[in-house]
Every structure is written in C-alpha cells, then in structure tokens.
Scaffold this active site. Sequence first.
Site, PDB file in Angstrom:
ATOM      1  N   CYS A  50       0.823  -1.212   0.000  1.00 62.06           N
ATOM      2  CA  CYS A  50       0.000   0.000   0.000  1.00 62.06           C
ATOM      3  C   CYS A  50       0.858   1.264   0.000  1.00 62.06           C
ATOM      4  O   CYS A  50       0.402   2.327  -0.428  1.00 62.06           O
ATOM      5  CB  CYS A  50      -0.946   0.012   1.196  1.00 62.06           C
ATOM      6  N   ARG A  52       4.272   1.377  -1.240  1.00 63.56           N
ATOM      7  CA  ARG A  52       5.384   1.415  -2.199  1.00 63.56           C
ATOM      8  C   ARG A  52       5.174   0.416  -3.330  1.00 63.56           C
ATOM      9  O   ARG A  52       4.495  -0.608  -3.172  1.00 63.56           O
ATOM     10  CB  ARG A  52       6.712   1.126  -1.492  1.00 63.56           C
ATOM     11  N   GLU A 112       8.483  -0.351  11.476  1.00 62.56           N
ATOM     12  CA  GLU A 112       7.365  -1.322  11.506  1.00 62.56           C
ATOM     13  C   GLU A 112       7.827  -2.667  10.926  1.00 62.56           C
ATOM     14  O   GLU A 112       8.571  -2.711   9.942  1.00 62.56           O
ATOM     15  CB  GLU A 112       6.146  -0.763  10.766  1.00 62.56           C
ATOM     16  N   GLY A 187     -11.724  -7.499   4.303  1.00 64.64           N
ATOM     17  CA  GLY A 187     -10.469  -8.156   3.962  1.00 64.64           C
ATOM     18  C   GLY A 187     -10.106  -9.127   5.075  1.00 64.64           C
ATOM     19  O   GLY A 187     -10.651  -9.060   6.185  1.00 64.64           O
ATOM     20  N   ALA A 188      -9.183 -10.019   4.787  1.00 65.42           N
ATOM     21  CA  ALA A 188      -8.781 -10.996   5.800  1.00 65.42           C
ATOM     22  C   ALA A 188      -7.287 -11.269   5.713  1.00 65.42           C
ATOM     23  O   ALA A 188      -6.819 -12.332   6.104  1.00 65.42           O
ATOM     24  CB  ALA A 188      -9.571 -12.295   5.629  1.00 65.42           C
ATOM     25  N   ILE A 192      -5.403  -6.655   8.124  1.00 65.55           N
ATOM     26  CA  ILE A 192      -6.683  -6.729   8.834  1.00 65.55           C
ATOM     27  C   ILE A 192      -6.551  -7.596  10.085  1.00 65.55           C
ATOM     28  O   ILE A 192      -7.127  -7.291  11.137  1.00 65.55           O
ATOM     29  CB  ILE A 192      -7.788  -7.280   7.900  1.00 65.55           C
TER      30      ILE A 192
END
Length: 421
Positions: A50, A52, A112, A187-188, A192
């Site tokens: 999401c 890069r 992160e 989403g899973a 999420i």
Amino acid sequence: MSLFALGINHQTAPVKLREQVAFAPDSLNAAYSDLLAQPFVKEAVIISTCNRCEIYCHFEGDDSSSILRWLTDFHNIEAGSFDDNFYCYQDQEAVSHLFRVSCGLDSLVLGEPQILGQIKQAFAVASHAKSVNKSLNKWFQYAFKVAKKVRTDTQIGANAISVAFAAVSLARQIFSDLKQSRVLLIGAGETIELVGKYLLEHEVPNITIANRTLARAVELVDKFDAKAITLGQIPDQLSKADIIISSTASQLPIIGKGMVECALKDRRHQPMLFIDIAVPRDIEPQVSELNDAYLYSVDDLQGIIEENKQARVEAAIEAEKIIEVGVRDFIAWQESLKAVESIRLYRQNSEQLRDELLQRAIASLANGNDSEKVLKELAFKLTNKLIHHPSQALTTVSKSGNEQDLALLRLTLGLSQTDEL
C-alpha cells in the site's frame, strides 16, 4: 552488470499515483514473464504494497530508464507522466536501500515489522516465477539477515506500531470508548488480522469480518470472536457498523458513495468512520463528501504515525550502523566473485599449459627418447611458461617505482620482503 532499485513510495507520491502502478497479486506472473523478456533484465523482484511499488533488478547496463519505461507500459500509463515521483538507486546505494526498507527504516511507520514479511512474500513469489538467480538470491538473503539482526540487537520494534495500529489509534480518537463501537473489517489479510488484534486489546466486542471468500474470514472469527460475511453482504450489513476499516487487494472500490448514503439513511445519520488502508483504494473518495461520513486514507494516517516516530529514532541510528556493516559485507561478497572468476581463469590457463606439455612429454617417451631427459625438459618448459607473465609484471611494476604495487605483487607470488628478486 548492475543492481538496481527503482520505485515509488509514500514519500514521493500520493496514493492516487501509487495505486496506478500497484501490482495485483494475480498479475505478477504475467508481469515477471514480460519483465524477464526484456533483454536488459537478468533477475527481478517486484514489491508492491500500500505504501510502495519497487522493482529490484540484476540489470545489464547502467540506464535505468528502460525499467521505468517497462513499468509505465505494463500499466498503460503515459510515458513521463510522473517520472519525477520515482527514485532509482544503483549497486551499493541499491543494496543499502533494500536493507533499509527490510528493516522498516523507509516505512511510513519507522521500524514497523510488517514490511519484512511483505518482502519475504514478494521474494517467494519471484522465486516461484523463476525470476531470481544467484545475485538477487544472495542480495535478499543478506537483507533478511540484516533485518533479523536489527530486530534482535535494537529496540526498533519496541511498542509495536504499524498502519494497522495507526488506524485503531484514529478510531480511538474519534470514538473514545471502542467497547461501545461496532466494527466492520473488510479483507482478511495480514493487515486486517493485525487491526483485529489491536481491537481485541481494546476489548471491542462487536466485530464483523467481510471477505471475498468466507473460508479465510472464518479463520479469523475464532481469534476475534467475530462474525463472518461475504463482500456481497456488505450493503445489507453496512448500516450496522460505526467503524469500517478496509484493506483488500481489490482493483475496484468495494464501497461506493451510494452504498454509504443508504447506510446513513438507515442509521438516521449517526456518524460513520471509514478508514481505507488499501492501495488501490477500497472506498470511493466521494464518500468524504457525505455529511456524517468521515473517510481517511492511508495517507491521512501520517499525522498519527509522526507522533510515534520519536521513540524509535535512537534505535534507528543503531540500525543504520548494522546496515552499513551488512552493505560492506555484501559488497565484499560481490567483489569476491571477481576473484573467483580470475582464479578460475588462472587455473584453467595453467592446467591447459600443463596438459599441452604433458602430452608432448608422453609422445616423446613413446618415441623412445630418454625418460630423464624428457622429464627435465617438461619441468623446465612448464616452469618457464608459468613464470613468464608474473616475471613481466614484476619488471613493469619495478620500473614504475610504485612500491605499494610491487609489495602487493611480491605478496601474491609468495615472496617475502627480504627475498631477493
């Protein structure tokens, strides 16, 4: 042959540009097939998240513009439309960049850990597509090794922070008591699941998980004491949710303005919070135009994340030192390949000389010549041929007066400083 890292990220482009070059999971096989068909690309790994989109290449030549042209062509984007948003690193800088990305030092959230898992997954997909060979395999294995050391030896991962954490933090700011809130997760995937863990820590009792297939959603149901629905059931269930957090790989929006309008009407305009952390976006941007609907994209989380960065700055400085060592080690490995090739050629030439002279000696013996004379001639000729080029090199360097080169050459030939030439 060069190593390249070309990409676009949250620092160089907004989400509306990043989503144009994002790779859907089901498009990667075609992408690798097309990319490797380019004459200049020998190996490649594509990382698309999401925040890069990056292409790591073992590349023939030093003109990276051809990689960018391929990327824009593959996504049917007008050439040069946003070239300024891309960055490109070569060789040592490229190695350092991958190591920093793997350690989370280039992430939206400093340090992160999620990105490392995403890189490992991207590497696995590239390996399965047979787009990875010796150079990129070694490069990425070094990256994983460095990232592990950074996690072990520094506090960069302390107080877990991620886009998922930021999303839950935002929800807490708007709904002070999450225990009273109803949450719909769309989403899973890993993000999420991480959101669900943070919600569980805040004792959110009412969670619904929507996914394309119920099977994966059901896997998370027991973990979060949640309810599972399909994406097709979202329009009927949306009005029951106070907070909607979405992160899927869908190429088209899942929630549109009209759907939200209906939900707000059913709710008698009780406020709804939408947090879209997907790229491409899952929720139409026009939703933000509605009264009582509050929409935040992944870029909007930046402010929350900035507050958490300071705690990791000192650890990041330590991590940079570990990365520097890792880069030096990898570059040394690369340089050693040159030595390996030189040694191979030197051995090959020496063995060829040996075999030629040996065959002559065998033929001479077969003709009845004196064996002692044949052996002496073999030894003499072999010695002369083996020392011919080193002798020329010694003469040339000695005449140049370069003492450092002469000392190195003497060391190479096994001569001590006290030996006479």
